[in-house]
Design an enzyme around this catalytic site. Structure first.
Site, PDB file in Angstrom:
ATOM      1  N   GLU A  81      -4.861   2.054  -4.310  1.00 40.05           N
ATOM      2  CA  GLU A  81      -3.400   2.100  -4.362  1.00 40.05           C
ATOM      3  C   GLU A  81      -2.761   0.824  -3.805  1.00 40.05           C
ATOM      4  O   GLU A  81      -1.554   0.793  -3.554  1.00 40.05           O
ATOM      5  CB  GLU A  81      -2.874   3.319  -3.590  1.00 40.05           C
ATOM      6  CG  GLU A  81      -3.053   3.263  -2.097  1.00 40.05           C
ATOM      7  CD  GLU A  81      -4.396   3.832  -1.627  1.00 40.05           C
ATOM      8  OE1 GLU A  81      -4.477   4.221  -0.447  1.00 40.05           O
ATOM      9  OE2 GLU A  81      -5.357   3.892  -2.427  1.00 40.05           O
ATOM     10  N   ASP A  86       0.863  -1.185   0.000  1.00 39.34           N
ATOM     11  CA  ASP A  86       0.000   0.000   0.000  1.00 39.34           C
ATOM     12  C   ASP A  86       0.897   1.232   0.000  1.00 39.34           C
ATOM     13  O   ASP A  86       1.805   1.356   0.839  1.00 39.34           O
ATOM     14  CB  ASP A  86      -0.909   0.012   1.230  1.00 39.34           C
ATOM     15  CG  ASP A  86      -1.912   1.157   1.173  1.00 39.34           C
ATOM     16  OD1 ASP A  86      -2.944   0.987   0.505  1.00 39.34           O
ATOM     17  OD2 ASP A  86      -1.640   2.204   1.787  1.00 39.34           O
TER      18      ASP A  86
END
Length: 559
Positions: free
Chosen positions: A478, A435
């Site tokens: 993301e 992440d």
């Protein structure tokens, strides 16, 4: 190791005493005796070229000459013969064959060991035959049979002590091939008795002729075993070919390829790499066999620099019989302690090197490389090249429907399907969930297009680091997830940490400004941490946020 060192020092000390004693008791009284002795040594040296290896045991006909000298000239001449033969063999193997395992310590140990073996075998066989008090012919037969039996017994015993001191727990019946030893025994005894009878009936000239015949017999047997070896290789090649057709997944193909290959080549380390020379900086093996004490990063292959990649790009098989002295390759770190000899087999697809089969090992591997194995390796290279071509074609067909358009990575559908398949097949694997740190701040500061550019840059870093058979998917937003087949959490950590470092070092230009973005990751493994997809993802996600994000970010955490 201290016990082994003490054992070797003791062996060398006793051996040197025996050799010195034999020098003072040698039985060579004429020029003819001296000439005959060195002619026998010359014949033995020629026969050394036809040496066969069964596991780590050397098998040849030189024992026949040792027994003959013992029967005709006595124990001390036989000891001197074995001593000079050991020295001659050492010189040939070091300077002609360039064997990696040859050193002064080995010369001293081998020379001392055979001196002790000949001394004990000769003394005990003489003692036992004296009790029998047989006529000349029967006495020759008994002495030859006893000497060779004792010679092989002491040889096995001393070698087995070495095996035990190395920490191996093998049954003596598994450590040595009894069938080949029995063949060695029968041939050595029969031929040595024949040499004795011819020597006494026809003199030295008749014996010289028999020595020549012995060389021819040795060469014939050598050729027979070579043909037998090649026949075994052909059979194994057929099995490897079947497995390459049978298994659809390239990682699985490579795993079975290495398993079957070990039955042909007794490697200690093996790895199969696929890479893109123009775009990759280094490669991590898709499939590998590695001693448990060595970390995965020991097998990193530098694609851009170094002598090794130059040899690979020649598109020819390169065999190094002594990696420590070979200036054409570079093996560093802990890996060099396991690689006395090595084989580099380029995988060529459409006239470009797209991969490598790397094999390395110690004594057994070095011994095998004395034989002609290039033809089988060429066949294996072409089979693996075909497997790569088929796999690339398969990926091209899948791409359009299964690729995330922004990152060029696989989409969530592929992720679920791949993990589900691996769990059904009960294949060990690890996952890493990445992440991007403070990604919202990037979007708020520079805009969503800048965020997309950062994601693309991170995806490119991942593609360069992971293996060609690993699956990288856009997990959502993301987050990016990687499936690392066949890797433990510790091995997966090495790859994840490398991705984190590479991304941190990357220079991302947004609207003329250079920005630095970091990433955190969480790792979990099947079946160690979970038995289903949901639980596995939760474990990796927990590692990411609890151990990674909440403790400073820019960190890889293991479940």
């Amino acid at each position: 190791m201290e016990k082994k060192r003490f054992y070797r020092i003791l062996l060398i000390t006793i051996g040197l005493i025996v050799i010195i004693k034999s020098l003072f008791n040698i039985n060579i009284i004429s020029f003819h005796d001296l000439f005959f002795f060195f002619f026998a040594l010359f014949i033995a040296s020629i026969m050394n070229y036809f040496t066969l290896f069964v596991k780590d045991i050397r098998f040849d006909f030189t024992e026949t000459i040792t027994i003959f000298i013992f029967l005709t000239s006595g124990i001390y001449n036989a000891i001197l013969f074995e001593t000079l033969y050991s020295i001659t063999t050492f010189i040939i193997n070091t300077f002609y064959y360039k064997k990696a395992d040859n050193n002064l310590d080995k010369l001293l140990v081998n020379t001392s060991m055979f001196a002790i073996i000949v001394f004990l075998s000769g003394k005990i066989s003489n003692l036992l035959s004296s009790f029998a008090n047989l006529p000349y012919l029967e006495d020759i037969v008994l002495s030859a049979a006893l000497f060779e039996l004792l010679f092989l017994t002491f040889n096995i015993l001393l070698l087995y002590i070495e095996i035990i001191l190395d920490g191996k727990r093998l049954s003596i019946f598994k450590a040595f091939d009894l069938e080949i030893l029995l063949t060695d025994y029968i041939i050595a005894v029969t031929l040595s008795i024949s040499l004795c009878l011819i020597s006494f009936s026809s003199g030295k000239l008749g014996t010289v002729l028999i020595f020549v015949i012995l060389v021819i017999l040795s060469y014939t047997f050598y050729l027979f075993k070579r043909l037998e070896f090649k026949n075994a290789i052909i059979k194994k090649l057929l099995i490897i070919s079947e497995d390459l057709i049978k298994y659809g997944d390239l990682k699985t193909k490579c795993d079975y390829f290495l398993i079957n290959l070990k039955e042909i080549i007794p490697y200690d380390i093996a790895a199969i790499y696929f890479f893109d020379y123009k775009n990759d900086d280094f490669a991590i093996p898709i499939s590998f066999y590695l001693p448990i004490e060595l970390p995965l990063n020991e097998l990193d292959l530098n694609i851009k620099n170094g002598n090794t990649i130059k040899r690979i790009l020649d598109k020819k098989i390169y065999i190094s019989k002594n990696t420590k002295r070979d200036k054409n390759i570079s093996i560093v770190g802990e890996l060099q302690n396991w690689c006395e000899s090595a084989v580099f087999v380029p995988i060529v697809v459409e006239d470009e090197v797209k991969g490598l089969i790397f094999l390395a090992g110690r004594i057994s591997m070095s011994n095998l490389l004395l034989q002609d194995i290039e033809d089988p390796l060429n066949i294996l290279s072409k089979q693996m090249a075909l497997a790569i071509s088929n796999y690339r074609y398969f990926l091209d067909i899948k791409k359009e429907a299964e690729i995330d358009p922004l990152t060029g990575l696989y989409n969530r559908k592929v992720l679920d399907k791949e993990i589900d398949n691996l769990i059904k097949q009960n294949v060990n694997f690890s996952i890493v969930i990445f992440d991007l740190d403070d990604f919202k701040k990037v979007n708020d500061t520079y805009g969503h297009l800048a965020g997309d550019q950062v994601l693309k840059e991170f995806a490119n870093v991942i593609k360069k680091v992971i293996r060609k058979t690993d699956i990288a998917c856009r997990f959502g937003g993301e987050e990016i997830l990687i499936i690392l087949k066949g890797l433990s959490k510790e091995q997966a950590y090495i790859i994840a940490e490398r991705i984190r470092e590479k991304f941190e070092e990357s220079n991302i230009i947004i609207n003329g400004n250079s920005i630095n973005v970091t990433v955190s990751g969480g790792i979990a493994s099947y079946p160690e941490d979970a038995n289903n997809i949901k639980e596995l993802l939760n474990k990796a996600d927990a590692a990411l946020y609890i151990e990674g994000k909440s403790k400073g970010k820019n960190k890889i955490a293991i479940c």
